[in-house]
Design a protein around this motif. Sequence first.
Motif, PDB file in Angstrom:
ATOM      1  N   ARG A  26       2.185  63.874  92.600  1.00 50.18           N
ATOM      2  CA  ARG A  26       2.903  64.895  93.377  1.00 50.18           C
ATOM      3  C   ARG A  26       4.230  65.243  92.705  1.00 50.18           C
ATOM      4  NH1 ARG A  26       6.640  65.860  96.894  1.00 50.18           N
ATOM      5  NH2 ARG A  26       7.457  63.759  97.077  1.00 50.18           N
ATOM      6  N   GLN A  27       4.936  64.213  92.240  1.00 52.72           N
ATOM      7  CA  GLN A  27       6.237  64.459  91.615  1.00 52.72           C
ATOM      8  C   GLN A  27       6.124  65.048  90.213  1.00 52.72           C
ATOM      9  OE1 GLN A  27       9.410  61.741  92.095  1.00 52.72           O
ATOM     10  NE2 GLN A  27       8.774  61.132  94.149  1.00 52.72           N
ATOM     11  N   LEU A  28       5.004  64.802  89.543  1.00 53.07           N
ATOM     12  CA  LEU A  28       4.805  65.365  88.202  1.00 53.07           C
ATOM     13  C   LEU A  28       4.166  66.755  88.241  1.00 53.07           C
ATOM     14  CD1 LEU A  28       3.625  62.235  86.185  1.00 53.07           C
ATOM     15  CD2 LEU A  28       5.799  63.452  85.952  1.00 53.07           C
ATOM     16  N   GLU A  29       3.780  67.202  89.434  1.00 54.48           N
ATOM     17  CA  GLU A  29       3.111  68.496  89.572  1.00 54.48           C
ATOM     18  C   GLU A  29       3.885  69.651  88.923  1.00 54.48           C
ATOM     19  OE1 GLU A  29       0.806  70.990  93.073  1.00 54.48           O
ATOM     20  OE2 GLU A  29       1.913  69.178  93.563  1.00 54.48           O
ATOM     21  N   PRO A  30       5.214  69.721  89.066  1.00 52.19           N
ATOM     22  CA  PRO A  30       5.935  70.824  88.411  1.00 52.19           C
ATOM     23  C   PRO A  30       5.785  70.831  86.888  1.00 52.19           C
ATOM     24  CG  PRO A  30       7.334  69.779  90.048  1.00 52.19           C
ATOM     25  CD  PRO A  30       6.105  68.932  89.925  1.00 52.19           C
ATOM     26  N   SER A  31       5.539  69.654  86.287  1.00 52.54           N
ATOM     27  CA  SER A  31       5.364  69.598  84.838  1.00 52.54           C
ATOM     28  C   SER A  31       3.904  69.790  84.440  1.00 52.54           C
ATOM     29  CB  SER A  31       5.885  68.267  84.285  1.00 52.54           C
ATOM     30  OG  SER A  31       5.134  67.192  84.807  1.00 52.54           O
ATOM     31  N   ASP A  32       3.023  70.045  85.429  1.00 55.07           N
ATOM     32  CA  ASP A  32       1.602  70.288  85.193  1.00 55.07           C
ATOM     33  C   ASP A  32       0.892  69.086  84.582  1.00 55.07           C
ATOM     34  OD1 ASP A  32      -0.702  71.885  85.405  1.00 55.07           O
ATOM     35  OD2 ASP A  32      -0.504  72.583  83.335  1.00 55.07           O
ATOM     36  N   LEU A  33       1.357  67.875  84.951  1.00 53.93           N
ATOM     37  CA  LEU A  33       0.708  66.656  84.500  1.00 53.93           C
ATOM     38  C   LEU A  33      -0.015  66.001  85.661  1.00 53.93           C
ATOM     39  CD1 LEU A  33       3.440  64.969  82.275  1.00 53.93           C
ATOM     40  CD2 LEU A  33       1.333  66.073  81.518  1.00 53.93           C
ATOM     41  N   THR A  34      -1.216  65.524  85.395  1.00 49.93           N
ATOM     42  CA  THR A  34      -1.961  64.786  86.407  1.00 49.93           C
ATOM     43  C   THR A  34      -1.672  63.296  86.247  1.00 49.93           C
ATOM     44  OG1 THR A  34      -3.909  64.422  85.033  1.00 49.93           O
ATOM     45  CG2 THR A  34      -3.839  66.496  86.312  1.00 49.93           C
ATOM     46  N   ASN A  35      -2.119  62.517  87.224  1.00 55.36           N
ATOM     47  CA  ASN A  35      -1.940  61.075  87.158  1.00 55.36           C
ATOM     48  C   ASN A  35      -2.608  60.497  85.909  1.00 55.36           C
ATOM     49  OD1 ASN A  35      -0.942  58.619  88.425  1.00 55.36           O
ATOM     50  ND2 ASN A  35      -3.096  58.114  88.617  1.00 55.36           N
ATOM     51  N   ALA A  36      -3.751  61.041  85.523  1.00 55.31           N
ATOM     52  CA  ALA A  36      -4.450  60.536  84.341  1.00 55.31           C
ATOM     53  C   ALA A  36      -3.727  60.905  83.046  1.00 55.31           C
ATOM     54  CB  ALA A  36      -5.874  61.100  84.301  1.00 55.31           C
ATOM     55  N   GLN A  37      -2.996  62.004  83.037  1.00 54.23           N
ATOM     56  CA  GLN A  37      -2.410  62.515  81.800  1.00 54.23           C
ATOM     57  C   GLN A  37      -1.072  61.888  81.430  1.00 54.23           C
ATOM     58  OE1 GLN A  37      -2.388  66.675  82.746  1.00 54.23           O
ATOM     59  NE2 GLN A  37      -4.526  66.954  82.111  1.00 54.23           N
ATOM     60  N   TRP A  38      -0.312  61.403  82.401  1.00 55.88           N
ATOM     61  CA  TRP A  38       1.017  60.899  82.061  1.00 55.88           C
ATOM     62  C   TRP A  38       0.961  59.611  81.250  1.00 55.88           C
ATOM     63  CZ3 TRP A  38       2.551  56.109  83.412  1.00 55.88           C
ATOM     64  CH2 TRP A  38       2.019  55.523  84.553  1.00 55.88           C
ATOM     65  N   LEU A  39      -0.025  58.756  81.498  1.00 55.62           N
ATOM     66  CA  LEU A  39      -0.054  57.470  80.803  1.00 55.62           C
ATOM     67  C   LEU A  39      -0.217  57.613  79.290  1.00 55.62           C
ATOM     68  CD1 LEU A  39       0.146  54.427  80.863  1.00 55.62           C
ATOM     69  CD2 LEU A  39      -2.275  54.332  81.468  1.00 55.62           C
ATOM     70  N   PRO A  40      -1.195  58.374  78.782  1.00 55.19           N
ATOM     71  CA  PRO A  40      -1.269  58.504  77.327  1.00 55.19           C
ATOM     72  C   PRO A  40      -0.036  59.186  76.728  1.00 55.19           C
ATOM     73  CG  PRO A  40      -2.958  59.856  78.380  1.00 55.19           C
ATOM     74  CD  PRO A  40      -2.312  59.037  79.445  1.00 55.19           C
ATOM     75  N   LEU A  41       0.533  60.144  77.453  1.00 56.69           N
ATOM     76  CA  LEU A  41       1.761  60.781  76.955  1.00 56.69           C
ATOM     77  C   LEU A  41       2.880  59.756  76.818  1.00 56.69           C
ATOM     78  CD1 LEU A  41       2.213  64.248  78.709  1.00 56.69           C
ATOM     79  CD2 LEU A  41       1.684  63.762  76.332  1.00 56.69           C
ATOM     80  N   LEU A  42       3.041  58.929  77.858  1.00 56.14           N
ATOM     81  CA  LEU A  42       4.093  57.921  77.828  1.00 56.14           C
ATOM     82  C   LEU A  42       3.836  56.892  76.719  1.00 56.14           C
ATOM     83  CD1 LEU A  42       6.703  56.902  79.122  1.00 56.14           C
ATOM     84  CD2 LEU A  42       5.296  55.530  80.671  1.00 56.14           C
ATOM     85  N   GLU A  85       3.321  53.051  71.772  1.00 59.16           N
ATOM     86  CA  GLU A  85       2.289  52.060  72.101  1.00 59.16           C
ATOM     87  C   GLU A  85       0.894  52.625  71.873  1.00 59.16           C
ATOM     88  OE1 GLU A  85       3.041  50.758  76.085  1.00 59.16           O
ATOM     89  OE2 GLU A  85       4.800  49.606  75.493  1.00 59.16           O
ATOM     90  N   GLY A  86       0.719  53.296  70.791  1.00 60.78           N
ATOM     91  CA  GLY A  86      -0.571  53.861  70.441  1.00 60.78           C
ATOM     92  C   GLY A  86      -0.374  55.131  69.656  1.00 60.78           C
ATOM     93  N   SER A  87      -1.225  55.310  68.660  1.00 59.11           N
ATOM     94  CA  SER A  87      -1.126  56.538  67.866  1.00 59.11           C
ATOM     95  C   SER A  87      -2.496  57.048  67.453  1.00 59.11           C
ATOM     96  CB  SER A  87      -0.262  56.299  66.621  1.00 59.11           C
ATOM     97  OG  SER A  87      -0.868  55.322  65.797  1.00 59.11           O
ATOM     98  N   THR A  88      -3.550  56.332  67.855  1.00 59.96           N
ATOM     99  CA  THR A  88      -4.907  56.790  67.549  1.00 59.96           C
ATOM    100  C   THR A  88      -5.689  56.890  68.854  1.00 59.96           C
ATOM    101  OG1 THR A  88      -5.858  54.572  67.299  1.00 59.96           O
ATOM    102  CG2 THR A  88      -4.879  55.568  65.320  1.00 59.96           C
ATOM    103  N   VAL A  89      -6.813  57.575  68.802  1.00 64.31           N
ATOM    104  CA  VAL A  89      -7.665  57.699  69.982  1.00 64.31           C
ATOM    105  C   VAL A  89      -8.076  56.313  70.464  1.00 64.31           C
ATOM    106  CG1 VAL A  89      -9.858  58.591  70.851  1.00 64.31           C
ATOM    107  CG2 VAL A  89      -8.506  59.977  69.287  1.00 64.31           C
TER     108      VAL A  89
END
Length: 184
Positions: free
Chosen positions: A52-68, A74-78
């Motif tokens: 809900r709080q990330l909605e303005p940035s158009d990020l879903t709950n699933a999407q923020w973790l890989p971005l972070l 903490e990761g650079s490959t698939v």
Amino acid sequence: MPRSTDLPTPQSTDPAGEAGVTFYRAEGYRPEDSIGYLMRRVLSGLAHEIERQLEPSDLTNAQWLPLLRLFVGEGSTVAELARGCELDAGAMTRLLDRLEAKGLCRRLRSVADRRVVNIELTEEGRVAALGIPAVLSGVQNACLAGFSAQEFETLKGFLRRMIANAPAKLPTATPLIPGGPHEA
């Protein structure tokens, strides 16, 4: 709020109490008193509020973790991101497709090993990732309202102990139906 009489009564697994305590029994088991259920409720509430709080940035709950994870290194490959996000490679690929379509990351084939695909944040991805820790901190702090610093540390210690206990101490699954396909 459950009454103390509604809570499971710890039972010693042996008369001397040396082998530990059994908190749950099959007879009278109530899912709503399960620590798994309660933890799932906490996680679900956190996920809903973070999204809900990330909605303005158009990020879903699933999407923020890989971005972070990309943002903090903490990761650079698939494969690394998939492991870190507890997803299979196919699911991570689909998630990265969506993040790439939003202009938040890009894939680069490794020069050293063409089988490896490196992922890097775009400038837009870095800006989006920069705001994630503040949202996560705010949501978690709201859930911890009323906890003392000592209670917070104790809770983390309890959760870490459960994580450490889980792999080594879980009993072998028993079939739900006697004579079922998993019974030898």
